[in-house]
Design a protein around this motif. Structure first.
Motif, PDB file in Angstrom:
ATOM      1  N   ASP A 149     -36.955  53.867   8.330  1.00  0.00           N
ATOM      2  CA  ASP A 149     -37.284  54.545   9.580  1.00  0.00           C
ATOM      3  C   ASP A 149     -36.909  53.630  10.739  1.00  0.00           C
ATOM      4  O   ASP A 149     -37.679  52.761  11.134  1.00  0.00           O
ATOM      5  N   GLY A 150     -35.676  53.790  11.237  1.00  0.00           N
ATOM      6  CA  GLY A 150     -35.229  52.907  12.309  1.00  0.00           C
ATOM      7  C   GLY A 150     -34.238  53.581  13.223  1.00  0.00           C
ATOM      8  O   GLY A 150     -34.501  54.646  13.775  1.00  0.00           O
ATOM      9  N   THR A 151     -33.052  52.991  13.329  1.00  0.00           N
ATOM     10  CA  THR A 151     -32.035  53.499  14.237  1.00  0.00           C
ATOM     11  C   THR A 151     -31.179  54.551  13.551  1.00  0.00           C
ATOM     12  O   THR A 151     -31.379  54.880  12.391  1.00  0.00           O
ATOM     13  N   ALA A 152     -30.170  55.043  14.272  1.00  0.00           N
ATOM     14  CA  ALA A 152     -29.282  56.075  13.741  1.00  0.00           C
ATOM     15  C   ALA A 152     -28.518  55.608  12.514  1.00  0.00           C
ATOM     16  O   ALA A 152     -28.070  56.421  11.710  1.00  0.00           O
TER      17      ALA A 152
ATOM     18  N   ASN B  40     -38.326  60.217   7.581  1.00  0.00           N
ATOM     19  CA  ASN B  40     -37.214  59.451   8.155  1.00  0.00           C
ATOM     20  C   ASN B  40     -36.616  58.474   7.143  1.00  0.00           C
ATOM     21  O   ASN B  40     -35.450  58.084   7.257  1.00  0.00           O
TER      22      ASN B  40
ATOM     23  N   ARG C 228     -35.305  63.238  10.305  1.00  0.00           N
ATOM     24  CA  ARG C 228     -35.563  62.943  11.718  1.00  0.00           C
ATOM     25  C   ARG C 228     -35.473  64.205  12.570  1.00  0.00           C
ATOM     26  O   ARG C 228     -36.293  64.441  13.459  1.00  0.00           O
TER      27      ARG C 228
ATOM     28  N   TRP D  73     -31.090  61.580   8.528  1.00  0.00           N
ATOM     29  CA  TRP D  73     -30.870  62.454   9.675  1.00  0.00           C
ATOM     30  C   TRP D  73     -31.629  63.771   9.587  1.00  0.00           C
ATOM     31  O   TRP D  73     -32.247  64.215  10.546  1.00  0.00           O
TER      32      TRP D  73
ATOM     33  N   HIS E 258     -32.795  54.836   2.859  1.00  0.00           N
ATOM     34  CA  HIS E 258     -32.953  54.806   4.310  1.00  0.00           C
ATOM     35  C   HIS E 258     -34.248  54.102   4.694  1.00  0.00           C
ATOM     36  O   HIS E 258     -35.170  53.987   3.884  1.00  0.00           O
TER      37      HIS E 258
ATOM     38  N   PHE F 192     -27.318  45.426  10.850  1.00  0.00           N
ATOM     39  CA  PHE F 192     -26.957  44.687  12.040  1.00  0.00           C
ATOM     40  C   PHE F 192     -26.029  43.514  11.735  1.00  0.00           C
ATOM     41  O   PHE F 192     -25.231  43.120  12.567  1.00  0.00           O
TER      42      PHE F 192
ATOM     43  N   GLN G  57     -29.901  53.891  10.211  1.00  0.00           N
ATOM     44  CA  GLN G  57     -30.904  53.620   9.187  1.00  0.00           C
ATOM     45  C   GLN G  57     -31.636  54.864   8.699  1.00  0.00           C
ATOM     46  O   GLN G  57     -31.936  54.967   7.521  1.00  0.00           O
TER      47      GLN G  57
ATOM     48  N   SER H 125     -24.870  62.911  12.581  1.00  0.00           N
ATOM     49  CA  SER H 125     -25.500  63.684  13.652  1.00  0.00           C
ATOM     50  C   SER H 125     -26.010  64.973  13.019  1.00  0.00           C
ATOM     51  O   SER H 125     -25.991  65.134  11.790  1.00  0.00           O
TER      52      SER H 125
END
Length: 530
Positions: free
Chosen positions: A261-264, A371, A272, A269, A259, A9, A266, A60
């Motif tokens: 376990d959070g947002t895209a 994740n 997840r 893929w 990585h 961030f 973080q 993605s």
């Protein structure tokens, strides 16, 4: 190596404007007065590079779940599925979104920041390390694309972001490989520890040029070995150069992105998505689509591989990690046969009901499918297995047996780098080698042992396993022959180009098909000489 986590961030504001062009200078010499001191008006190269690494690791499904798991992972019989529409690689069926994914992500996402970095730094001597590290990373991006599709845009790739070239020509894979190897060589030699680097913006090596040099030569070893079928002399030359340059020496050198376990920006893929509706969601209670394949499960059981609990589990362990001690018990594991659907499975299991799917093993979502699982771009275990082959061929030092055993140890020692708290003891490693000794024998017999081990050691780096299988033929796999498949019952040799290329880049696409052969799953790429 510093354990640099992904939280990103603090870079977001920079990234949002990183692609902006320099503002046009004002007239009358007032350009400095007209600059907003609180606004970023130049691309922040470090933030571009951070973002580039993250997006290459996973933007993605396009560059993760589709090419790595549903296609390569199923081709290599790690995964199996009864759903022919979700896991098409299990049955060699065509699904445009899947086979297009890596191509589209590579050119539209992975190369985007990379090309900008190269353009911004190439003429600045003080940024030579930034430039040369980006060159190494470009080779990583491009070699996966050309390995999967064959002849692809290379020399003009990504130029749309710089000079508006939106219809790049396709280059022969032979020329692409020659240039990628040259780029690795030149970039590695040009790295200078006395000059500035990316520092904390480099999520792989924290700007350590010595580590990047080892990665460059390790990648050179991978690509050099890729040429053994098509040009043994060229392969030998580059393999020897890579070894002399200095490849990875331990797990501390491996190329990985941590990585959380959070947002895209973080999470891991593939983990997840495998946890989601297309894989094995714990809520499905064992009836998810992406089960472990019989071939892989039986290999792990037969060889008494201590990595089995790390790789696979029955569904209760994914729903409740406290169940793992029993849900990962080797004797309970069962792999799903490849190449069947919900109806045809009854031809080999007459009493089949769909409820029985819960009895079959899944990827362990607490470890390799978590994740927070790290993205491993290249491992020390892989390097040692290629060194084993190099020794076998007389191209490198040491003996194949020692390199093989070092590779096995390196693979097993990687488990503490993952979530889940699993590890292999020294006693388990020693017992595995007793049960599965390096037996020597003929050249082909040793190649089979080395590259079957690569298959077992590189699970979830499935794109690389698939490329190596096409080169070596190991492990020996029995193809499926599902009705309507694209290959006549043979494991695919490549992925077809996106159909959008035929309509939007028509002339260059047509020339590529003319030079390489029909745009089919069965057409071999240049280095995959028959």
């Amino acid at each position: 190596m510093k354990n640099i986590q992904i939280p990103f961030f603090r870079h977001v504001r920079q990234i949002m404007v990183a692609g902006a062009l320099l503002l046009t200078a004002c007239d009358n010499g007032f350009e400095e007065m007209n600059k907003n001191p609180n606004a970023y008006i130049e691309p922040v190269v470090g933030s571009l590079f951070s973002y580039n690494i993250i997006r290459t690791a996973g933007a993605s499904d396009d560059n993760t779940l589709y090419p790595n798991d549903k296609l390569s992972g199923a081709f290599m019989q790690f995964f199996a599925s009864l759903n022919p529409y979700q896991w098409t690689g299990d049955k060699y069926l065509a699904k445009a979104g899947y086979s297009d994914g890596l191509f589209n992500a590579g050119y539209n996402v992975e190369l985007k920041e990379n090309i900008q970095i190269l353009n911004l730094t190439k003429d600045n001597p003080t940024q030579s390390n930034l430039y040369n590290i980006a060159r190494i990373w470009r080779v990583y991006i491009m070699h996966r694309i050309t390995d999967m599709y064959g002849d692809v845009p290379y020399f003009e790739a990504g130029q749309g972001y710089i000079n508006g070239l939106y219809k790049p020509k396709y280059d022969p894979q032979s020329a692409i490989y020659a240039d990628m190897l040259k780029e690795l060589d030149e970039a590695a030699l040009a790295l200078d520890p006395a000059k500035p680097s990316y520092g904390a913006a480099d999520f792989l090596y924290a700007g350590n040029t010595d580590k990047w040099k080892k990665f460059a030569y390790s990648l050179m070893l991978r690509l050099g070995m890729r040429l053994t079928k098509v040009d043994a002399g060229m392969a030998e030359s580059w393999v020897k150069k890579a070894i002399a340059g200095g490849v990875m020496q331990s797990n501390a050198d491996l190329a990985k992105l941590n990585h959380t376990d959070g947002t895209a920006l973080q999470f891991y893929w593939s983990g997840r998505e495998l946890r989601g509706g297309e894989g094995v969601p714990p809520s499905a209670k064992g009836k998810g689509y992406g089960k472990m394949a019989q071939t892989f499960v039986e290999h792990l059981k037969t060889t008494q591989d201590p990595r089995l609990p790390f790789y696979i589990t029955l569904w209760p362990g994914n729903a409740d990690p406290t169940q793992l001690p029993t849900s990962t018990e080797p004797s309970k594991q069962k792999g799903l046969p490849n190449g069947y659907d919900y109806s045809t499975i009854k031809t080999i299991i007459p009493n089949w009901t769909d409820d029985m799917l819960a009895e079959y093993s899944e990827i362990n979502l607490n470890t390799v499918g978590n994740n927070a699982t790290p993205s491993i771009f290249q491992s020390y275990a892989e390097v040692e297995l290629y060194l084993a082959e190099a020794a076998l061929r007389g191209w490198g030092p040491g003996d194949a047996k020692t390199h093989y055993e070092t590779a096995v140890k390196a693979s097993m020692d990687m488990q503490p780098l993952y979530p889940g708290g699993m590890s292999v003891t020294e006693e388990e490693y020693a017992a595995y080698l007793v049960a599965n000794p390096y037996v020597g024998g003929s050249f082909d017999e040793q190649m089979e042992q080395i590259h079957t081990q690569l298959w077992a050691s590189l699970f979830m780096n499935n794109i690389e396993v698939y490329a190596n299988w096409r080169r070596t033929g190991y492990p020996k796999l029995t193809p499926t022959n599902y009705s309507g498949n694209e290959t006549g019952g043979q494991i695919p040799r490549r992925l077809p180009y996106p159909q959008s290329e035929a309509s939007l880049n028509t002339e260059n696409y047509a020339e590529a098909v003319k030079n390489q052969g029909p745009d089919l799953f069965s057409t071999r790429v240049w280095w995959d000489k028959e």
